[in-house]
Scaffold this motif. Structure first.
Motif, mmCIF file in Angstrom:
data_model
loop_
_atom_site.group_PDB
_atom_site.id
_atom_site.type_symbol
_atom_site.label_atom_id
_atom_site.label_comp_id
_atom_site.label_asym_id
_atom_site.label_seq_id
_atom_site.Cartn_x
_atom_site.Cartn_y
_atom_site.Cartn_z
ATOM 1 N N ALA A 110 0.910 -0.971 -0.199
ATOM 2 C CA ALA A 110 0.077 0.292 -0.155
ATOM 3 C C ALA A 110 1.079 1.185 0.090
ATOM 4 C CB ALA A 110 -0.913 -0.005 1.125
ATOM 5 N N ARG A 111 0.829 1.942 -1.041
ATOM 6 C CA ARG A 111 1.573 3.085 -1.178
ATOM 7 C C ARG A 111 1.329 4.400 -0.413
ATOM 8 N NH1 ARG A 111 1.377 3.920 -7.524
ATOM 9 N NH2 ARG A 111 2.903 5.628 -6.958
ATOM 10 N N TYR A 112 1.883 4.605 0.956
ATOM 11 C CA TYR A 112 1.799 5.536 1.677
ATOM 12 C C TYR A 112 2.903 6.535 1.613
ATOM 13 C CZ TYR A 112 -2.810 3.766 3.444
ATOM 14 O OH TYR A 112 -4.169 3.580 4.040
ATOM 15 N N THR A 151 0.070 -8.299 2.137
ATOM 16 C CA THR A 151 0.377 -6.822 1.755
ATOM 17 C C THR A 151 0.993 -5.935 2.823
ATOM 18 O OG1 THR A 151 -1.722 -6.711 0.232
ATOM 19 C CG2 THR A 151 -0.758 -4.540 1.022
ATOM 20 N N ARG A 153 2.040 -2.143 4.336
ATOM 21 C CA ARG A 153 1.785 -0.461 3.956
ATOM 22 C C ARG A 153 3.231 0.007 4.128
ATOM 23 N NH1 ARG A 153 0.988 3.601 8.684
ATOM 24 N NH2 ARG A 153 2.911 2.623 9.631
ATOM 25 N N LEU A 184 -6.221 -0.567 8.645
ATOM 26 C CA LEU A 184 -5.237 -1.520 8.013
ATOM 27 C C LEU A 184 -5.414 -2.703 8.251
ATOM 28 C CD1 LEU A 184 -2.183 1.145 8.143
ATOM 29 C CD2 LEU A 184 -3.455 0.498 5.874
ATOM 30 N N VAL A 189 -3.975 -5.709 5.563
ATOM 31 C CA VAL A 189 -2.661 -5.470 5.609
ATOM 32 C C VAL A 189 -2.015 -5.894 6.774
ATOM 33 C CG1 VAL A 189 -1.037 -3.507 5.374
ATOM 34 C CG2 VAL A 189 -3.260 -3.303 4.366
ATOM 35 N N SER A 197 7.453 -0.302 -1.217
ATOM 36 C CA SER A 197 6.672 0.180 -2.404
ATOM 37 C C SER A 197 7.370 0.808 -3.668
ATOM 38 C CB SER A 197 5.605 1.062 -1.783
ATOM 39 O OG SER A 197 6.064 2.413 -1.295
#
Length: 265
Positions: A110-112, A151, A153, A184, A189, A197
């Protein structure tokens, strides 16, 4: 091609398979797992060793902390011959089923972070290459290491977005952080870290391969600090053996990938 400015590597210094820890101090630990190794370069946060593991040429380069310095490393490594990238590091988890010392194999991120957005819009997926995932699973099974596939983060602020005041300096906190971790967890996640990422995005857009593994050091929903205080030195499950397992699993995964590639020829 000229020597790369930040990592200080030239043509011939880098193998096609590269392991990417964040901490420069872990690179020698990784290289000690191999049959042969030599220190190639050290500059800023970037330390590189190159050698062989079970006959497979392999490189390990530290990326420093966070996606921005990682993007620089991956850019310059690709320019001197890297074709498969495997992030190896530590992570937190949002899931109770993941215990300290378990390995998390990333299938996506997850592209934070901010750096990956400099390369591709947020709609572009950060996904691991299927053969890298397969090799990591096989390596974990062969070594008897407990693992989970899921996944991660990737985010930029280690002390930001904690679920309660006490994570950031002087009690700084935003109200919309309160349920971020729980959300999340509901999204299934599994992990939280700071580099994967951008590695996955860059490899995907360049037609290369990438994946990531990390050993879990904390359940971030249940830190041990009092009144929300967040102290990595106290909360993280530091273990030399876990880092050695991480190094061995990453090296084994590279060996498995090399065999896969040979069988496809």
């Amino acid at each position: 091609m000229a020597k790369q400015y930040h990592i200080q590597l030239d043509d011939g210094d880098c193998a096609p398979f590269v392991l990417l820890p964040g901490d420069p101090g872990r690179v020698k630990t990784v290289a000690d797992t191999w049959d042969t190794s030599r220190k190639v370069a050290e500059n800023r946060e970037y330390v590189t060793y190159t050698g062989e593991y079970k006959g497979v040429p392999i490189t390990c380069t530290s990326t420093g902390i966070g996606a921005s310095s990682t993007a620089i490393a991956v850019e310059e490594l690709a320019r001197v011959g890297a074709r498969t990238f495997l992030r190896i590091g530590t992570c937190g988890t949002f899931q109770d089923r993941v215990k300290d010392g378990d390995m998390v194999i990333f299938d996506a991120a997850a592209r934070y972070d901010g750096a990956s957005r400099a390369y591709a819009p947020i709609e572009f997926p950060a996904v691991a290459h299927y053969s890298v995932i397969q090799a990591c699973v096989q390596a974990a099974q062969q070594l008897g290491i407990p693992y989970h596939v899921g996944t991660t983060r990737t985010h930029d602020g280690l002390y930001a977005r904690q679920q309660a005041p006490g994570g950031s300096y002087n009690g700084y906190w935003q109200s919309d952080w309160a349920h971020h971790y729980e959300d999340l967890k509901r999204l299934n996640v599994v992990a939280s870290e700071m580099e994967a990422s951008v590695i996955l995005v860059l490899a995907k857009i360049w037609g290369l391969r990438a994946g990531g593994i990390a050993t879990s050091v904390i359940n971030v929903l249940n830190p041990s600090g009092e009144e929300g205080e967040y102290d990595p030195e106290k909360d993280f499950a530091h273990s030399t053996e876990n880092i050695k397992s991480l190094a061995l699993m990453g090296s084994e995964a590279v060996c498995i990938l090399a065999k896969m590639d040979e069988e496809l020829k």
